[in-house]
Motif scaffolding. Sequence first.
Motif, PDB file in Angstrom:
ATOM      1  N   UNK A  11      16.990   6.473   5.276  1.00 35.27           N
ATOM      2  CA  UNK A  11      16.023   5.884   6.195  1.00 35.27           C
ATOM      3  C   UNK A  11      15.082   6.954   6.734  1.00 35.27           C
ATOM      4  N   UNK A  14      12.629   7.950   3.949  1.00 36.99           N
ATOM      5  CA  UNK A  14      11.681   6.853   3.733  1.00 36.99           C
ATOM      6  C   UNK A  14      10.654   6.829   4.858  1.00 36.99           C
ATOM      7  N   UNK A  17       8.155   9.719   4.703  1.00 28.76           N
ATOM      8  CA  UNK A  17       7.107   9.545   3.696  1.00 28.76           C
ATOM      9  C   UNK A  17       6.087   8.511   4.154  1.00 28.76           C
ATOM     10  N   UNK A  18       6.591   7.411   4.682  1.00 28.27           N
ATOM     11  CA  UNK A  18       5.684   6.358   5.142  1.00 28.27           C
ATOM     12  C   UNK A  18       4.783   6.886   6.255  1.00 28.27           C
ATOM     13  N   UNK A  21       2.006   9.402   5.458  1.00 28.00           N
ATOM     14  CA  UNK A  21       0.845   8.862   4.744  1.00 28.00           C
ATOM     15  C   UNK A  21       0.053   7.886   5.603  1.00 28.00           C
ATOM     16  N   UNK A  22       0.561   7.633   6.810  1.00 27.95           N
ATOM     17  CA  UNK A  22      -0.159   6.725   7.697  1.00 27.95           C
ATOM     18  C   UNK A  22      -0.999   7.586   8.648  1.00 27.95           C
TER      19      UNK A  22
END
Lengths: 240, 311
Positions: A11, A14, A17-18, A21-22
């Motif tokens: 988690x 993940x 990475x999310x 990139x936001x």
Amino acid sequence: MNISIKRVRAIFVKDYKEFSRNYAVSICLTFPLIFAFIFRGAGSDMSHAALAQSAGFLFNVSFVIVTCLVQACLIAEEKERNTLRSLMMTPATTTDVLIGKSSLAFVLSAVILAISTYILGYEPASLWAFVGGIVFSTLFYIAAGTICGLYSKSVLEASLAVLPVGVIFTGATWGALLQSRYPIFKVLDYMPSSQFNHLLGLSPDFTMGDVLKPLLIILAWTIVLTIVAVMLYKRRLKDE
Amino acid sequence: MLFQPVYNNGEMFLPKIELPMRDNQTIGVITDLKRRQYLMNQLMDPSRYYLFRVQQNEYMRLTVEELLTFLIHVSERNESADRLLDYFSIKEDRKTKVGALSPSKKMYVTLLRVYFAHQPTLVLEEPFFFLEEGDRRKFKVILDDLSREKQILILTSNLEDALISCDAIFRINELGFHPLDIQDSDEEKQETPEQDSANITLQKIYTKRNGKVILFNPPEIDFIESVEGSILVHVDGENYDCALTLTELEQRLANFGFFRCHRSYIVNLQKIREIITWTKNSYSLRLITGKDAVVPLSRSKLQELKSLLNL
């Protein structure tokens, strides 16, 4: 309540990475650093007390726009896409999900705060009191961010939902200015942010009581808000 | 699988339903949006049912490979992402972010979550609705593999979608709960009496609805189906009861270009738009009607149909 390091790490990775990139949200990470540069430039000849005050402002703002916002966005984004519900159907438990997300918010805040402390050139009177205060406060704002995230349906809402947190907790530190006219504002001194400022402003010849009182008050806030956040999280998931 | 009845303003909205869940069988339920919600609300137990809702979205900023790796870790599987990329045949998209995929591919990737479910029963809401033909085929293969170990329930409002992968189909509507006959029956021999091809030029089909008698000209009829022994004549998206049997109707309508495409269906050949091939031996017919109607086609009838249509 079993915690699996593997799931927590999955988690965490993940979310990292999310999040990275936001850009709309991750750009907030740079604001404390910019503040630190400005303050350093403004007062190279600042006294210890003045430096502690600007450090107080810097940290209390960073807690809101980094810790609180990151955590709120992480949770709100999962809710927005219905992935939180799907996550609940995997073997990952509530604890796994919360720890995975909180640890990302915690690590990011720790890195940003360490760098801005360095840039600002602030040297705490007692290092362990300083670190303790930072750790407890970060956890406190993570819990606050979780609550904000749970009350919002999208990232957009979450970024607005952290505003009250900023007003209440960062604003509380200025409540002291009104204290003489409105005695009621003395309560604001018990806010975790005001107590954190006391920790920062410790004079070099502090006593044990000076350190323990603010730390314990912040810790109490942290524990209460964490319990509220976890309970709310469980209830919200059932409602969905 | 047992569902409790749901009442709405004193009227029965959802009857008490018992679905015969067997291993190796995929069950389809055709029903509308609201009834679907009520059904799913009764399947909220995360230890028994994996519920895939149509609103399910995905982590848009992860690449397909990162997403699979995350799902493998979080569901504690001992599989390699490489093998799964092959199995799901999305190797060429491994480095693409989910958000950058085409809508159909995005849905396909999102649907892969069901593969990682540990629950014994998978419930999917409208899985095929957003998929293109190729992705439908790929997902059907995955579902077929999954159904070897798990029970699968598909909730949809579209018969065509249910026909793709279900072994048994049920329909729930205001008329209640009915099984739909979709089994291919090659064994069944039909005794078709010698038809006296009298020159009947006028032939009305006699139907009843809400106590009224309605007569239809055969060309108006889209198709006729048999549901639990009663005959439903479908005209322009509505259905009407008919007292005749399918065999009788078949004889009467043969001269009007009707065709017995399945044990339980007679279709108006003039209204066929498309013959859909799902797999080597499962077919259905799509009709030109206002509503998107699909009728199953038996394997054994395919040749006959082709010769009738001079294909």
